[in-house]
Scaffold this motif. Structure first.
Motif, PDB file in Angstrom:
ATOM      1  N   LEU A  86       0.839  -1.204   0.000  1.00  0.00           N
ATOM      2  CA  LEU A  86       0.000   0.000   0.000  1.00  0.00           C
ATOM      3  C   LEU A  86       0.871   1.249   0.000  1.00  0.00           C
ATOM      4  O   LEU A  86       0.590   2.215  -0.710  1.00  0.00           O
ATOM      5  CB  LEU A  86      -0.938  -0.006   1.212  1.00  0.00           C
ATOM      6  CG  LEU A  86      -1.816   1.241   1.365  1.00  0.00           C
ATOM      7  CD1 LEU A  86      -2.750   1.425   0.163  1.00  0.00           C
ATOM      8  CD2 LEU A  86      -2.648   1.172   2.659  1.00  0.00           C
ATOM      9  N   ARG A  88       3.844   1.530  -1.238  1.00  0.00           N
ATOM     10  CA  ARG A  88       4.419   1.683  -2.587  1.00  0.00           C
ATOM     11  C   ARG A  88       3.409   2.379  -3.506  1.00  0.00           C
ATOM     12  O   ARG A  88       3.757   3.286  -4.261  1.00  0.00           O
ATOM     13  CB  ARG A  88       4.801   0.310  -3.168  1.00  0.00           C
ATOM     14  CG  ARG A  88       6.034  -0.296  -2.554  1.00  0.00           C
ATOM     15  CD  ARG A  88       6.545  -1.484  -3.353  1.00  0.00           C
ATOM     16  NE  ARG A  88       5.670  -2.646  -3.314  1.00  0.00           N
ATOM     17  CZ  ARG A  88       5.748  -3.626  -2.420  1.00  0.00           C
ATOM     18  NH1 ARG A  88       6.657  -3.581  -1.461  1.00  0.00           N
ATOM     19  NH2 ARG A  88       4.932  -4.651  -2.470  1.00  0.00           N
ATOM     20  N   ALA A  89       2.141   1.945  -3.414  1.00  0.00           N
ATOM     21  CA  ALA A  89       1.109   2.575  -4.248  1.00  0.00           C
ATOM     22  C   ALA A  89       0.925   4.042  -3.854  1.00  0.00           C
ATOM     23  O   ALA A  89       0.685   4.907  -4.713  1.00  0.00           O
ATOM     24  CB  ALA A  89      -0.210   1.814  -4.126  1.00  0.00           C
ATOM     25  N   GLN A  90       1.056   4.345  -2.566  1.00  0.00           N
ATOM     26  CA  GLN A  90       0.930   5.741  -2.117  1.00  0.00           C
ATOM     27  C   GLN A  90       2.103   6.592  -2.619  1.00  0.00           C
ATOM     28  O   GLN A  90       1.925   7.753  -2.967  1.00  0.00           O
ATOM     29  CB  GLN A  90       0.812   5.797  -0.594  1.00  0.00           C
ATOM     30  CG  GLN A  90      -0.555   5.282  -0.112  1.00  0.00           C
ATOM     31  CD  GLN A  90      -0.629   5.066   1.396  1.00  0.00           C
ATOM     32  OE1 GLN A  90       0.385   4.780   2.056  1.00  0.00           O
ATOM     33  NE2 GLN A  90      -1.833   5.180   1.936  1.00  0.00           N
ATOM     34  N   LEU A  92       3.602   6.107  -5.414  1.00  0.00           N
ATOM     35  CA  LEU A  92       3.252   6.377  -6.824  1.00  0.00           C
ATOM     36  C   LEU A  92       2.114   7.382  -6.922  1.00  0.00           C
ATOM     37  O   LEU A  92       2.101   8.239  -7.812  1.00  0.00           O
ATOM     38  CB  LEU A  92       2.897   5.074  -7.545  1.00  0.00           C
ATOM     39  CG  LEU A  92       4.091   4.159  -7.834  1.00  0.00           C
ATOM     40  CD1 LEU A  92       3.615   2.841  -8.451  1.00  0.00           C
ATOM     41  CD2 LEU A  92       5.089   4.834  -8.787  1.00  0.00           C
ATOM     42  N   GLN A  93       1.132   7.302  -6.007  1.00  0.00           N
ATOM     43  CA  GLN A  93       0.046   8.289  -6.006  1.00  0.00           C
ATOM     44  C   GLN A  93       0.619   9.702  -5.944  1.00  0.00           C
ATOM     45  O   GLN A  93       0.241  10.579  -6.720  1.00  0.00           O
ATOM     46  CB  GLN A  93      -0.889   8.039  -4.822  1.00  0.00           C
ATOM     47  CG  GLN A  93      -1.977   9.107  -4.680  1.00  0.00           C
ATOM     48  CD  GLN A  93      -2.844   8.894  -3.443  1.00  0.00           C
ATOM     49  OE1 GLN A  93      -3.329   7.793  -3.205  1.00  0.00           O
ATOM     50  NE2 GLN A  93      -3.057   9.944  -2.671  1.00  0.00           N
TER      51      GLN A  93
ATOM     52  N   LEU B  64      -7.226   5.339  -2.047  1.00  0.00           N
ATOM     53  CA  LEU B  64      -6.097   5.484  -2.964  1.00  0.00           C
ATOM     54  C   LEU B  64      -6.586   6.284  -4.173  1.00  0.00           C
ATOM     55  O   LEU B  64      -7.685   6.030  -4.683  1.00  0.00           O
ATOM     56  CB  LEU B  64      -5.623   4.087  -3.380  1.00  0.00           C
ATOM     57  CG  LEU B  64      -4.231   3.915  -3.977  1.00  0.00           C
ATOM     58  CD1 LEU B  64      -3.134   4.446  -3.049  1.00  0.00           C
ATOM     59  CD2 LEU B  64      -4.001   2.427  -4.270  1.00  0.00           C
ATOM     60  N   ALA B  65      -5.768   7.255  -4.613  1.00  0.00           N
ATOM     61  CA  ALA B  65      -6.131   8.087  -5.764  1.00  0.00           C
ATOM     62  C   ALA B  65      -5.059   7.970  -6.841  1.00  0.00           C
ATOM     63  O   ALA B  65      -4.044   7.299  -6.645  1.00  0.00           O
ATOM     64  CB  ALA B  65      -6.294   9.538  -5.325  1.00  0.00           C
ATOM     65  N   GLU B  66      -5.289   8.665  -7.951  1.00  0.00           N
ATOM     66  CA  GLU B  66      -4.424   8.648  -9.143  1.00  0.00           C
ATOM     67  C   GLU B  66      -4.574   7.300  -9.858  1.00  0.00           C
ATOM     68  O   GLU B  66      -4.092   6.263  -9.399  1.00  0.00           O
ATOM     69  CB  GLU B  66      -2.940   8.902  -8.802  1.00  0.00           C
ATOM     70  CG  GLU B  66      -2.670  10.255  -8.186  1.00  0.00           C
ATOM     71  CD  GLU B  66      -2.897  11.433  -9.144  1.00  0.00           C
ATOM     72  OE1 GLU B  66      -2.777  11.254 -10.369  1.00  0.00           O
ATOM     73  OE2 GLU B  66      -3.211  12.540  -8.657  1.00  0.00           O
ATOM     74  N   ALA B  69      -1.607   4.892 -10.156  1.00  0.00           N
ATOM     75  CA  ALA B  69      -1.178   4.322  -8.873  1.00  0.00           C
ATOM     76  C   ALA B  69      -2.138   3.209  -8.455  1.00  0.00           C
ATOM     77  O   ALA B  69      -1.724   2.182  -7.897  1.00  0.00           O
ATOM     78  CB  ALA B  69      -1.101   5.405  -7.800  1.00  0.00           C
ATOM     79  N   TYR B  72      -1.282   0.168 -10.472  1.00  0.00           N
ATOM     80  CA  TYR B  72      -0.119  -0.496  -9.881  1.00  0.00           C
ATOM     81  C   TYR B  72      -0.529  -1.352  -8.682  1.00  0.00           C
ATOM     82  O   TYR B  72      -0.117  -2.510  -8.554  1.00  0.00           O
ATOM     83  CB  TYR B  72       0.937   0.528  -9.444  1.00  0.00           C
ATOM     84  CG  TYR B  72       1.922  -0.086  -8.483  1.00  0.00           C
ATOM     85  CD1 TYR B  72       2.961  -0.889  -8.945  1.00  0.00           C
ATOM     86  CD2 TYR B  72       1.778   0.074  -7.103  1.00  0.00           C
ATOM     87  CE1 TYR B  72       3.834  -1.504  -8.068  1.00  0.00           C
ATOM     88  CE2 TYR B  72       2.640  -0.541  -6.217  1.00  0.00           C
ATOM     89  CZ  TYR B  72       3.665  -1.329  -6.695  1.00  0.00           C
ATOM     90  OH  TYR B  72       4.508  -1.950  -5.825  1.00  0.00           O
ATOM     91  N   TYR B  73      -1.342  -0.771  -7.791  1.00  0.00           N
ATOM     92  CA  TYR B  73      -1.696  -1.466  -6.549  1.00  0.00           C
ATOM     93  C   TYR B  73      -2.327  -2.833  -6.844  1.00  0.00           C
ATOM     94  O   TYR B  73      -1.998  -3.835  -6.205  1.00  0.00           O
ATOM     95  CB  TYR B  73      -2.656  -0.601  -5.721  1.00  0.00           C
ATOM     96  CG  TYR B  73      -3.075  -1.258  -4.429  1.00  0.00           C
ATOM     97  CD1 TYR B  73      -2.214  -1.276  -3.331  1.00  0.00           C
ATOM     98  CD2 TYR B  73      -4.316  -1.870  -4.310  1.00  0.00           C
ATOM     99  CE1 TYR B  73      -2.584  -1.893  -2.152  1.00  0.00           C
ATOM    100  CE2 TYR B  73      -4.701  -2.480  -3.130  1.00  0.00           C
ATOM    101  CZ  TYR B  73      -3.832  -2.496  -2.044  1.00  0.00           C
ATOM    102  OH  TYR B  73      -4.200  -3.107  -0.879  1.00  0.00           O
ATOM    103  N   PHE B  96       3.890   7.401 -16.888  1.00  0.00           N
ATOM    104  CA  PHE B  96       4.154   8.824 -16.658  1.00  0.00           C
ATOM    105  C   PHE B  96       4.051   9.608 -17.971  1.00  0.00           C
ATOM    106  O   PHE B  96       3.558  10.738 -17.980  1.00  0.00           O
ATOM    107  CB  PHE B  96       5.513   9.034 -15.966  1.00  0.00           C
ATOM    108  CG  PHE B  96       5.459   8.773 -14.482  1.00  0.00           C
ATOM    109  CD1 PHE B  96       4.792   9.655 -13.636  1.00  0.00           C
ATOM    110  CD2 PHE B  96       6.030   7.638 -13.931  1.00  0.00           C
ATOM    111  CE1 PHE B  96       4.713   9.415 -12.267  1.00  0.00           C
ATOM    112  CE2 PHE B  96       5.950   7.383 -12.562  1.00  0.00           C
ATOM    113  CZ  PHE B  96       5.291   8.283 -11.729  1.00  0.00           C
TER     114      PHE B  96
END
Lengths: 200, 200
Positions: A86, A88-90, A92-93, B64-66, B69, B72-73, B96
């Motif tokens: 989680l 890691r995803a944050q 990237l967010q 979780l946003a974006e 991302a 990915y999660y 990106f």
């Protein structure tokens, strides 16, 4: 050795120099002019078909582009990339927030104001870009008001990505005086082991 | 169950629906209006402080946003996310590229032309956005001319991210007739097991 297609005025390029320095990885710098069309010439398009710096040539000759993807490549397996899925995803967010919401406003205003000079084309677009930049800073301030770093409790590539253009936002005229949490975080990032300045 | 803050007209939201469907993960949809300010209201800012869809609430209540991302999660540990480190970085490079170069031109033109209608504010900006969109398509066409998918030899979240707005680019007036490699790739993506349409 790694070869970085670099630009002294680019925060995106600085992100890569900062991480590589903190990881102790040596690299060769090739300075590119980002304003005279050099990055759109055939020789450079062979390095990055999208015509942007930074781009990095790895030891095996492979070229990688997009600053935040380069950060990921070198951070994986180190303390700069979290062990938790989680988180890691944050990370990237926040890196996608940086490229979609923060860079196109804060970095673009800085580039127009501090490097290109205001023109008839950019002048009418400035107010919207400035307002967007302050909205991005508002989001960051709220998030940092209860945290030391963007994700979890440690410094990561999310911090590097957002530090790059935030710490020079004043060059575009952004006033950070009403953002105490951002200013404390900027100092925290600048105090990390192995930190280098954008001018180094 | 997962709760997706969604929008039927958003390619970014469609990316998430497409991946979750292909992974067989059930989710609840909450349709948001992206044009009337709903995503800037206090209730929604508690979900995503940046005021954008998609955003997803996980089983434990974390939001979780974006879009990329979120991709990915859910992709990590599946065939949609490569096992090779360089390929993972290349997937992120294309994601990106999508958010910085592709979405702000191709998706924005579509939104202005097909949903908001042309206005005095957007009309003068259209030519630059359209030219930028074609430059992004040129980069994609060159890359796909020797490949079936964006990274390695298999379908990944890089393809999902770029498919979302490319396959509806014609709604903004983009002419894909001179992009045979892109059109072949679009068909390849649409033929993947578990594919759903943006209107599904």
């Amino acid at each position: 050795m790694l070869t970085l297609y670099d630009s002294a005025i680019s925060g995106n390029a600085y992100k890569v120099r900062l991480l590589l320095s903190q990881l102790g990885l040596p690299f060769k710098r090739i300075e590119m002019n980002v304003d005279d069309g050099s990055t759109r010439q055939p020789d450079f398009l062979k390095v990055n078909r999208n015509g942007k710096v930074p781009a990095i040539v790895l030891e095996d000759g492979t070229c990688l582009a997009e600053s935040n993807a380069i950060l990921y490549y070198f951070a994986e397996g180190t303390a700069f990339w979290p062990q938790d899925r989680l988180q890691r995803a944050q990370v990237l967010q926040w890196m996608f927030f940086e490229q979609y919401t923060h860079e196109p406003t804060i970095a673009v205003v800085r580039h127009w104001v501090a490097h290109l000079g205001r023109t008839e084309t950019t002048e009418p677009l400035l107010p919207v870009k400035i307002a967007g930049g302050y909205r991005a800073l508002d989001v960051m301030e709220d998030h940092l008001s209860s945290r030391d770093y963007f994700v979890g409790s440690t410094y990561s590539i999310a911090d590097i990505a957002l530090y790059a253009y935030t710490h020079v936002a004043h060059e575009g005229g952004f006033d950070l005086s009403r953002y105490p949490a951002i200013r404390a975080w900027l100092a925290r990032v600048a105090g990390q082991a192995g930190h280098i300045r954008i001018t180094d």
